[in-house]
Design an enzyme around this catalytic site. Structure first.
Site, PDB file in Angstrom:
ATOM      1  N   ASP A 134      -6.492  -0.786   0.422  1.00  0.00           N
ATOM      2  CA  ASP A 134      -6.962  -2.330   0.136  1.00  0.00           C
ATOM      3  C   ASP A 134      -7.942  -2.579  -0.454  1.00  0.00           C
ATOM      4  O   ASP A 134      -9.250  -2.076  -0.190  1.00  0.00           O
ATOM      5  CB  ASP A 134      -6.778  -2.912   1.424  1.00  0.00           C
ATOM      6  CG  ASP A 134      -7.127  -4.368   1.333  1.00  0.00           C
ATOM      7  OD1 ASP A 134      -6.084  -5.038   0.982  1.00  0.00           O
ATOM      8  OD2 ASP A 134      -8.242  -4.973   1.775  1.00  0.00           O
ATOM      9  N   GLU A 137      -4.766  -0.168  -4.467  1.00  0.00           N
ATOM     10  CA  GLU A 137      -4.535  -1.858  -4.439  1.00  0.00           C
ATOM     11  C   GLU A 137      -5.490  -2.265  -5.257  1.00  0.00           C
ATOM     12  O   GLU A 137      -6.581  -2.600  -4.743  1.00  0.00           O
ATOM     13  CB  GLU A 137      -4.380  -2.620  -3.190  1.00  0.00           C
ATOM     14  CG  GLU A 137      -3.873  -3.842  -3.405  1.00  0.00           C
ATOM     15  CD  GLU A 137      -4.809  -5.230  -3.289  1.00  0.00           C
ATOM     16  OE1 GLU A 137      -4.702  -6.282  -3.690  1.00  0.00           O
ATOM     17  OE2 GLU A 137      -6.129  -4.673  -2.411  1.00  0.00           O
TER      18      GLU A 137
HETATM   19  C1  GLC Z   1      -6.200  -7.483  -0.639  1.00  0.00           C
HETATM   20  C2  GLC Z   1      -5.005  -8.437   0.093  1.00  0.00           C
HETATM   21  C3  GLC Z   1      -5.295  -9.646   0.420  1.00  0.00           C
HETATM   22  C4  GLC Z   1      -6.600  -9.541   1.097  1.00  0.00           C
HETATM   23  C5  GLC Z   1      -7.836  -8.806   0.565  1.00  0.00           C
HETATM   24  C6  GLC Z   1      -8.760  -8.848   1.406  1.00  0.00           C
HETATM   25  O1  GLC Z   1      -6.300  -7.975  -1.814  1.00  0.00           O
HETATM   26  O2  GLC Z   1      -3.783  -7.855  -0.439  1.00  0.00           O
HETATM   27  O3  GLC Z   1      -4.135 -10.084   1.095  1.00  0.00           O
HETATM   28  O4  GLC Z   1      -7.204 -11.076   1.310  1.00  0.00           O
HETATM   29  O5  GLC Z   1      -7.218  -7.622   0.254  1.00  0.00           O
HETATM   30  O6  GLC Z   1      -8.588  -7.826   2.287  1.00  0.00           O
END
Ligand code: GLC
Length: 610
Positions: free
Chosen positions: A277, A319
């Site tokens: 993440d 991500e």
């Molecule tokens: C990522 C997630 C998002 C979240 C962020 C902080 O971008 O997809 O939903 O707000 O991380 O953890």
């Protein structure tokens, strides 16, 4: 290979059966260079010591690995391209919204299997802070499951049930930040030096102000700025996201050590893919936007090496919602993440549908440097997040548009604020968009072309290559949740509009011909089943986004050694024609198409085998 590290590992494995000892040591030898190089790039002279400690963690992880997962490791080692197979089909959901709790998820596996799902991303479920937790992205305890979802034993049992049905469990590894209530943060506030060093704490505004010169804001509306004053810690704390999400200092090798251990633990519960993440944000460097720094990749490489020694079946997904140039670095040459989100495809498909014009899509995706052939995209039309209109100014200029004006147009179009718009979305943080795929396509407004448009969008994703991940509810054309703001803490965050609860009555209608749910579910199930049998959709094959003489027609070519697939999409509500030599079979319908030209119905998609 460092002889001392090897000797220590050999001693630790002394009681293992020979075949297992040989395998683990082979993995250690193979991945030690990545571990050492990654940690040396991040930590300089402290690198070798951190790498030796991480090797110990990895070997301990391998020793603790349950028998069935060791078997999975072997299966994955003989099928290293398992995640690239066209059989892969993803689904992402909040466990509670999808099925109440983890046991409920296990009971809803038939629904997933019916769709053809092989990959299930359950949104953050490790114990979050109480109250608003950004959908679980503010973790208070990584070793516990959220109370109302079940226990760690339930999680392990669910992973086994899914594995038994050929579905890989995907979980988030939230590694940029922890909840302000996490033990590390509590101990930092209590003044323990070891834990203060886990965070970025500043006594005054000097450095925060210097950083903020260049830092973009992630949630300008509800969490302005990137630093939060904390009285107890007597410091400005780095908080990229919400004020209660404390960024970790990955410049501290102790933080790496914590996560190395966590990766092994999650893998040994049966998690098969870790979603890294917000990984782009891990490393901070003054004078930059503090994203995509080279150390991010060095640390991922090292963490990946730990995983490959301890649990080779485990894959990583990055991500990183970043530009094409930056994105390829997250996949490296296969020694980093196995998967990365293809955000640009998502943005460009929505842009093409709004403008009835695929030229920008062709330009933007044509810019992508080829990725390593051992890696895949995670493709998606919608997810749990908002859509950030990441349209590059230079790309827009190439088709004669202004980047800023087009971004504003897309925001307004999808909010339904432009005459002629069929969309029913919401504006998020002034410039982005929330809303389910069906609502953004006009399904809720009774637009007669809404379903063909929705399916065109889904097929553009499913036929692109990579692991297509459907967002829970999209298989049933779920609309925005009208009650999204009612839950405490959600009112300021309209991303909750497109995170509806699973509706069992709607799900039952998927088997009733003539219903909306039947139409959408069966079309998606069919596309995923067809896809599974097409070698051209193996992720090792690169998608070539070709222009068409007709701007309303989007064409993607995938040439595998044994098969060439040309996916043709009419992104407009009118009949379109485009030149086409010869005849070809459409894999979706089995019909022969072509002649001197293709005649395409509104929003029609063909997967032509040539
Ligand atoms: C990522 C997630 C998002 C979240 C962020 C902080 O971008 O997809 O939903 O707000 O991380 O953890």
């Amino acid at each position: 290979m460092d002889p001392q590290v090897l000797a220590e590992a050999t001693a630790a494995l002394a009681d293992e059966p020979e075949h297992s000892r040989v395998l683990v040591l082979a993995r250690l030898r193979r991945h030690w260079p990545d571990l050492l190089a990654g940690l040396t790039a991040a930590y300089g002279a402290r690198g070798p010591q951190a790498a030796a400690a991480a090797a110990r963690t990895a070997v301990a992880g391998a020793l603790a690995r349950p028998a069935d997962l060791r078997r999975l490791d072997l299966e994955r080692l003989v099928e290293p391209d398992w995640l690239q197979s066209p059989r892969q089909a993803g689904y992402a959901a909040y466990a509670d919204r999808f099925a109440g709790d983890l046991r409920g998820v296990a009971e809803r596996v038939d629904h997933l299997a019916d769709l053809g799902v092989t990959y299930l991303h359950l949104m953050p479920l490790l114990r979050p802070r109480p109250g608003d937790s950004d959908g679980g992205y503010a973790v208070m305890d990584y070793r516990q499951v959220r109370e109302d979802l079940g226990t760690v034993d339930d999680l392990e049992a669910l992973a086994a049930v899914l594995r038994g049905r050929g579905i890989s469990l995907v979980l988030d590894l939230v590694l940029n930040h922890v909840a302000a209530e996490h033990e590390w943060a509590r101990r930092a506030r209590a003044g323990e030096e070891r834990y203060r060093a886990y965070f970025h704490l500043f006594p005054d505004r000097t450095l925060p102000d210097a950083y903020e010169q260049v830092l973009p804001e992630v949630f300008p509306d509800f969490a302005p700025g990137s630093f939060t004053w904390d009285d107890e810690a007597a410091a400005w704390v780095w908080t990229t996201f919400n004020a209660w999400q404390w960024d970790l200092d990955w410049g501290n090798p102790d933080v790496f050590a914590e996560f190395a251990d966590l990766v092994c633990w999650l893998a040994n519960l049966g998690v098969e893919v870790l979603r890294l993440d917000a990984v782009a944000f891990l490393w901070k460097r003054l004078g930059t936007d503090c994203q995509n720094q080279p150390e991010v990749h060095a640390l991922t490489r090292a963490l990946r090496a730990v995983a490959r020694i301890a649990a080779p079946a485990l894959a990583f997904k990055a991500e990183a919602i970043v530009g094409p140039r930056q994105l390829a670095a997250y996949l490296g040459h296969g020694e980093l993440s196995d998967l990365a989100y293809q955000n640009s495809l998502m943005v460009q498909v929505w842009s093409a549908l709004a403008t009835r014009d695929a030229r920008l899509l062709t330009v933007a995706l044509g810019r992508f440097p080829p990725k390593a052939t051992t890696t895949s995209w995670a493709t998606y039309l919608r997810g749990h997040d908002d859509i950030g209109w990441a349209v590059d100014d230079a790309d827009a200029a190439e088709v004669g548009w202004s980047g800023p004006a087009h971004r504003a147009f897309l925001r307004d179009w999808y909010a339904g604020d432009v005459p002629g718009s069929w969309a029913d979305g919401l504006v998020f943080q002034d410039e982005r968009t929330s809303g389910t795929a069906a609502s953004l396509c006009g399904v809720g407004r009774g637009d007669p072309l809404a379903v063909p448009r929705l399916l065109c969008g889904h097929l553009a994703v499913i036929g692109f290559g990579g692991v297509p991940v459907l967002w829970s509810g999209d298989e049933l054309a779920a609309l925005n949740d009208p009650h999204w703001a009612d839950e405490p803490g959600h009112a300021a965050d309209d991303r909750w509009a497109h995170r509806p609860r699973f509706d069992p009555a709607a799900a039952a209608r998927k088997d009733e011909p003539g219903t909306l749910e039947h139409r959408v579910f069966s079309a998606l199930r069919h596309a995923l089943a067809v896809r599974a049998g097409l070698p051209a959709l193996h992720a090792a094959v690169e998608a070539e986004v070709l222009g068409s003489v007709n701007p309303a027609v989007h064409v993607v070519r995938r040439a595998a050694p044994t098969q060439v697939l040309v996916a043709v999409h009419n992104v407009s509500p009118e009949v379109q024609r485009t030149p086409w030599e010869g005849r070809a079979v459409d894999a979706l319908t089995g019909e022969e198409r072509g002649g001197p030209e293709l005649l395409l119905r509104p929003y029609e998609v063909l997967w032509l085998l040539v």
